[in-house]
Enzyme design. Structure first.
Site, PDB file in Angstrom:
ATOM      1  N   HIS A 104       0.753  -0.922  -0.066  1.00 20.29           N
ATOM      2  CA  HIS A 104       0.171   0.138   0.118  1.00 20.29           C
ATOM      3  C   HIS A 104       1.219   0.886   0.165  1.00 20.29           C
ATOM      4  O   HIS A 104       0.212   2.550   0.028  1.00 20.29           O
ATOM      5  CB  HIS A 104      -0.888   0.225   1.088  1.00 20.29           C
ATOM      6  CG  HIS A 104      -1.919  -0.521   1.000  1.00 20.29           C
ATOM      7  ND1 HIS A 104      -2.131  -1.406  -0.458  1.00 20.29           N
ATOM      8  CD2 HIS A 104      -3.748  -0.825   1.801  1.00 20.29           C
ATOM      9  CE1 HIS A 104      -3.667  -1.636  -0.487  1.00 20.29           C
ATOM     10  NE2 HIS A 104      -3.971  -1.318   0.584  1.00 20.29           N
ATOM     11  N   ASP A 166      -6.175   5.660  10.016  1.00 19.48           N
ATOM     12  CA  ASP A 166      -7.674   5.687   9.355  1.00 19.48           C
ATOM     13  C   ASP A 166      -7.792   4.391   8.613  1.00 19.48           C
ATOM     14  O   ASP A 166      -8.718   4.516   8.597  1.00 19.48           O
ATOM     15  CB  ASP A 166      -7.233   7.003   7.837  1.00 19.48           C
ATOM     16  CG  ASP A 166      -7.053   8.191   8.963  1.00 19.48           C
ATOM     17  OD1 ASP A 166      -7.221   8.446  10.400  1.00 19.48           O
ATOM     18  OD2 ASP A 166      -6.958   8.945   8.394  1.00 19.48           O
ATOM     19  N   GLU A 280      -9.126  14.672  14.122  1.00 17.24           N
ATOM     20  CA  GLU A 280      -8.434  14.891  12.578  1.00 17.24           C
ATOM     21  C   GLU A 280      -9.529  16.082  12.252  1.00 17.24           C
ATOM     22  O   GLU A 280      -9.826  16.885  12.816  1.00 17.24           O
ATOM     23  CB  GLU A 280      -8.620  13.757  11.851  1.00 17.24           C
ATOM     24  CG  GLU A 280      -7.835  12.616  12.318  1.00 17.24           C
ATOM     25  CD  GLU A 280      -7.551  11.606  11.546  1.00 17.24           C
ATOM     26  OE1 GLU A 280      -7.572  11.832  10.143  1.00 17.24           O
ATOM     27  OE2 GLU A 280      -7.364  10.817  11.378  1.00 17.24           O
TER      28      GLU A 280
HETATM   29  C1  LIG Z   1      -6.163   3.628   1.832  1.00 17.74           C
HETATM   30  C2  LIG Z   1      -4.951   4.380   2.669  1.00 17.74           C
HETATM   31  C3  LIG Z   1      -4.646   5.052   4.066  1.00 17.74           C
HETATM   32  C4  LIG Z   1      -3.874   5.005   4.380  1.00 17.74           C
HETATM   33  N1  LIG Z   1      -4.140   5.820   5.826  1.00 17.74           N
HETATM   34  C5  LIG Z   1      -2.951   5.696   6.714  1.00 17.74           C
HETATM   35  C6  LIG Z   1      -2.895   6.700   7.491  1.00 17.74           C
HETATM   36  O1  LIG Z   1      -4.105   6.942   8.234  1.00 17.74           O
HETATM   37  N2  LIG Z   1      -2.207   6.617   8.214  1.00 17.74           N
HETATM   38  C7  LIG Z   1      -0.760   6.610   7.846  1.00 17.74           C
HETATM   39  O2  LIG Z   1       0.151   6.251   9.080  1.00 17.74           O
HETATM   40  N3  LIG Z   1      -0.679   5.601   7.208  1.00 17.74           N
HETATM   41  C8  LIG Z   1      -1.604   4.984   6.200  1.00 17.74           C
HETATM   42  N4  LIG Z   1      -1.278   4.827   4.107  1.00 17.74           N
HETATM   43  C9  LIG Z   1      -0.245   4.643   4.422  1.00 17.74           C
HETATM   44  C10 LIG Z   1       0.464   3.313   4.651  1.00 17.74           C
HETATM   45  O3  LIG Z   1       1.023   4.080   6.700  1.00 17.74           O
HETATM   46  C11 LIG Z   1       1.364   2.872   3.946  1.00 17.74           C
HETATM   47  O4  LIG Z   1       1.182   2.831   3.181  1.00 17.74           O
HETATM   48  C12 LIG Z   1       2.762   2.144   4.447  1.00 17.74           C
HETATM   49  O5  LIG Z   1       3.417   1.666   3.559  1.00 17.74           O
HETATM   50  C13 LIG Z   1       1.650   0.705   4.953  1.00 17.74           C
HETATM   51  O6  LIG Z   1       1.852   0.027   3.848  1.00 17.74           O
HETATM   52  P1  LIG Z   1       1.865  -1.620   3.956  1.00 17.74           P
HETATM   53  O7  LIG Z   1       1.403  -2.708   4.931  1.00 17.74           O
HETATM   54  O8  LIG Z   1       1.177  -2.605   2.890  1.00 17.74           O
HETATM   55  O9  LIG Z   1       3.030  -1.602   3.579  1.00 17.74           O
HETATM   56  P2  LIG Z   1       4.231  -2.288   2.303  1.00 17.74           P
HETATM   57  O10 LIG Z   1       3.449  -0.660   1.602  1.00 17.74           O
HETATM   58  O11 LIG Z   1       3.928  -3.203   1.846  1.00 17.74           O
HETATM   59  O12 LIG Z   1       5.593  -1.671   2.774  1.00 17.74           O
HETATM   60  C14 LIG Z   1       6.106  -0.170   3.438  1.00 17.74           C
HETATM   61  C15 LIG Z   1       7.280   0.133   3.546  1.00 17.74           C
HETATM   62  O13 LIG Z   1       7.791  -1.186   4.255  1.00 17.74           O
HETATM   63  C16 LIG Z   1       8.893  -1.832   3.995  1.00 17.74           C
HETATM   64  N5  LIG Z   1       7.804  -3.154   4.785  1.00 17.74           N
HETATM   65  C17 LIG Z   1       6.630  -3.360   4.932  1.00 17.74           C
HETATM   66  N6  LIG Z   1       7.061  -4.824   5.918  1.00 17.74           N
HETATM   67  C18 LIG Z   1       7.988  -4.653   6.659  1.00 17.74           C
HETATM   68  C19 LIG Z   1       8.385  -5.477   7.335  1.00 17.74           C
HETATM   69  N7  LIG Z   1       7.198  -6.278   8.179  1.00 17.74           N
HETATM   70  N8  LIG Z   1      10.058  -4.903   8.373  1.00 17.74           N
HETATM   71  C20 LIG Z   1      10.502  -3.758   7.670  1.00 17.74           C
HETATM   72  N9  LIG Z   1      10.292  -3.305   6.783  1.00 17.74           N
HETATM   73  C21 LIG Z   1       8.041  -3.225   6.253  1.00 17.74           C
HETATM   74  C22 LIG Z   1       8.612  -1.908   2.863  1.00 17.74           C
HETATM   75  O14 LIG Z   1       9.755  -2.625   2.189  1.00 17.74           O
HETATM   76  C23 LIG Z   1       8.358  -0.382   2.650  1.00 17.74           C
HETATM   77  O15 LIG Z   1       9.379  -0.325   1.750  1.00 17.74           O
HETATM   78  C24 LIG Z   1      -2.542   4.481   3.997  1.00 17.74           C
HETATM   79  C25 LIG Z   1      -2.554   4.035   2.872  1.00 17.74           C
HETATM   80  C26 LIG Z   1      -3.506   4.053   1.941  1.00 17.74           C
HETATM   81  C27 LIG Z   1      -3.230   3.238   0.614  1.00 17.74           C
END
Ligand SMILES: Cc1cc2nc3c(=O)[nH]c(=O)nc-3n(C[C@H](O)[C@H](O)[C@H](O)COP(=O)(O)OP(=O)(O)OC[C@H]3O[C@@H](n4cnc5c(N)ncnc54)[C@H](O)[C@@H]3O)c2cc1C
Ligand SMILES: *[C@@H]1O[C@H](CO)[C@@H](O)[C@H](O)[C@H]1NC(C)=O
Ligand SMILES: *[C@@H]1O[C@H](CO)[C@@H](O)[C@H](O)[C@H]1NC(C)=O
Ligand SMILES: *[C@@H]1O[C@H](CO)[C@@H](O)[C@H](O)[C@H]1NC(C)=O
Length: 532
Positions: A104, A166, A280
């Site tokens: 994400h 969120d 917020e």
């Molecule tokens: C609809 C939506 C709403 C959101 N709302 C918020 C919000 O309210 N507040 C907020 O703070 N963020 C929010 N986000 C952002 C979110 O925190 C980031 O997208 C974050 O990347 C988490 O997504 P993910 O778990 O899919 O991680 P990924 O996108 O898969 O990874 C993000 C990064 O972290 C690394 N990573 C993943 N897993 C691990 C792990 N286990 N250990 C070490 N590194 C790792 C990856 O290599 C990459 O660099 C939102 C995103 C979306 C799409």
């Protein structure tokens, strides 16, 4: 673009995360081949190189960057991840490794061009990876776990984490690698400050358990560490007794100064005082409020006409909403009295208070409803050129004037603009996460969460994002990007500021081959330099 059905028109006007048909995809540089003996390892059966697997891991939620890995590892245990990393680091030409949670990220941060993506979600398949310790008040969750699953598991014991994003279909490892911010952060800090212990597979392939007392440098490095130092495979997260219900309100303002003053009053309140548990805010620029079906999530059609009147009276066309929630348990609290006591202290436009009463889960999982609607009309998986900034409190009005009423003024963006303050003292400066390096007690988060909805939108929105960043530089507003993205090391150096030297030092210690999470483009990974 799809025909403008009433539903689509409604989505454009009213909801948060929107869409497009096509956008520009920029490839990340890709590089070398994996060493052949990778497939002789005992994790070989968990490595896939077929297009189905690599295509899945080639893009992310942002749909702006694209780059295929050579392979995807589906680990069954953290030891599988360690084996992969050790294999890479012991190869003559180490290859990059990127953990991927839900993918994400918005700008390719979870990609591994020319390397191996670790599909973290595989760790949870067929294993019990959420363990609640009721007496001790914490939960141990796998790094691959979704926050929504942690919510359900902890609620079975009447407990829940305190700090949320969120949207809850994000992984623990993914949000803890950034910060994990939301409307509870003013009181409890971001998610990274609500963690007691981590298991990390470092960039040298060691499995380390760390905390504030045990290997603290790794613990602090990894929190907000953008995946640069290792893979989080378990996090111990603080719990609190869970509420049963939430009174969820929106309060409308036409004046930014009043809006921010009220927000700052609300975030100054202690848990023991009458106040909100979640604060917020959103900004709406020249929104066409008359679009929208009868049953909008928050506003009735009568509300919408009244709000439209407010928009036309607001000279700038911008209106601001405080979004807040008060948790309660109907058996023990009289929420109405408490709510009234708080609302009395605020200066929103008289009569412009909108309320909903929902369960605690409905409140926390509110963005899911929007996602389902958007998915159902095929407009969730579209480019999202998002820009998130932390803005020092002393410059938020300048930012409002120059950006919201200036660069973006009069536009009717598709998506949502978030704007809310947080207390600086709830952040821990030892962690890698970066906040404005001022001595102010409060900073704002401003999320320009816009979607591209027509041909050319990606480019247009990106130009606007550039203009916003240039404005901050020109006006010497010390903005910091959240979910940061820079293409040059110089940008990263300025981003980390006083933390840069330490970050480089920790990188050399925990990921000396610079193989981890190359999609962040902070440090040149081996294949990327090979491709230059
Ligand atoms: C609809 C939506 C709403 C959101 N709302 C918020 C919000 O309210 N507040 C907020 O703070 N963020 C929010 N986000 C952002 C979110 O925190 C980031 O997208 C974050 O990347 C988490 O997504 P993910 O778990 O899919 O991680 P990924 O996108 O898969 O990874 C993000 C990064 O972290 C690394 N990573 C993943 N897993 C691990 C792990 N286990 N250990 C070490 N590194 C790792 C990856 O290599 C990459 O660099 C939102 C995103 C979306 C799409
Ligand atoms: C790839 O996906 C297609 C379509 O879903 C399927 O038929 C095929 O078997 C898959 N290939 C592999 C190697 O999984
Ligand atoms: C949960 O507990 C089980 C059984 O003790 C253990 O095998 C597992 O590793 C634990 N998971 C986490 C994420 O703590
Ligand atoms: C708002 O948008 C409409 C068109 O969508 C435009 O005509 C109008 O000028 C805009 N208002 C402001 C204040 O920019």
């Amino acid at each position: 673009m799809a025909a403008k059905t009433p539903l689509v028109a409604f989505l454009i006007g009213m909801t948060s995360f929107l869409f497009v048909v096509a956008g520009q995809i920029s490839p990340l540089p890709s590089g070398g081949q994996l060493p052949g003996d990778l497939f002789a390892l005992n994790i070989a059966s968990k490595i896939r190189t077929d297009r189905n697997a690599t295509t899945m891991a080639s893009s992310d939620f942002g749909r702006i960057m694209e780059a295929a890995p050579e392979a995807v590892l589906h680990p069954a245990t953290p030891a599988d991840i360690a084996a992969l990393i050790r294999f890479s680091t012991s190869s003559p030409a180490p290859f990059p490794v990127a953990p991927r949670g839900q993918g994400h990220s918005a700008r390719g941060q979870s990609l591994a061009p020319g390397g191996v993506v670790v599909d973290m979600r595989a760790l949870g398949h067929g294993h019990r990876r959420i363990n609640v310790s009721v007496g001790a008040g914490y939960v141990d969750a796998g790094g691959e776990q979704l926050w929504i699953d942690i919510l359900h598991a902890t609620l079975q014991h009447g407990l829940a984490p305190r700090a949320w994003t969120d949207y809850l279909r994000l992984t623990v490892g993914g949000t803890l690698s950034n910060a994990g911010i939301g409307g509870q952060a003013f009181r409890h800090g971001p998610q990274i400050t609500n963690v007691q212990e981590l298991d990390v597979v470092t960039g040298t392939g060691q499995l380390v358990t760390c905390s504030r007392d045990k290997s603290p440098d790794l613990f602090f490095a990894v929190l907000g560490g953008l995946g640069q130092f290792g893979v989080i495979t378990r996090a111990r997260i603080v719990l609190e007794p869970a509420a049963k219900r939430a009174r969820w309100v929106r309060l409308a303002y036409t004046d930014v100064t009043t809006f921010t003053r009220d927000q700052e009053l609300l975030i100054s309140k202690k848990a023991s005082e009458a106040g909100f548990d979640y604060v917020e805010g959103q900004v709406q620029l020249n929104r066409t409020l008359l679009e929208g079906p009868e049953s909008t999530p928050f506003f009735s059609s009568a509300d919408i006409s009244r709000l439209a009147g407010l928009v036309s009276r607001s000279g700038s066309g911008a209106i601001y909403f405080i979004e807040a929630a008060m948790y309660y348990d109907e058996a023990t609290t009289s929420v109405d009295k408490k709510l009234e006591a708080v609302l009395e202290q605020l200066s929103f436009m008289p009569g412009f208070v909108f309320m909903k009463d929902v369960t605690y889960v409905q409140f926390l999982d509110r963005v899911r409803m929007e996602e389902e609607v958007l998915q159902s009309v095929g407009v969730w998986d579209v480019p999202h050129p998002w820009l998130n900034l932390f803005v020092p409190r002393s410059r938020i009005i300048d930012f409002d004037t120059g950006v919201l009423k200036g660069i973006l003024g009069g536009t009717n963006p598709v998506g949502v603009i978030l704007m809310y303050p947080m207390n600086t003292n709830k952040w821990d400066g030892r962690m890698t996460a970066v906040v404005p390096q001022t001595d102010e007690e409060v900073f704002y988060t401003v999320g320009l969460l816009r979607s591209a909805v027509a041909v050319g939108d990606v480019e247009r929105l990106e130009r606007e994002n550039e203009a916003v960043l240039a404005f901050c530089t020109k006006e010497a507003i010390q903005c910091k990007q959240y979910l940061p993205h820079y293409t040059k090391q110089d940008g990263w150096r300025r981003h980390f500021g006083a933390k840069w030297d330490r970050t480089v030092e920790l990188k050399a210690k925990y990921d000396p081959h610079k193989i981890m999470a190359p999609g962040q483009t902070i440090f040149r990974s081996p294949t990327m330099s090979a491709a230059q």
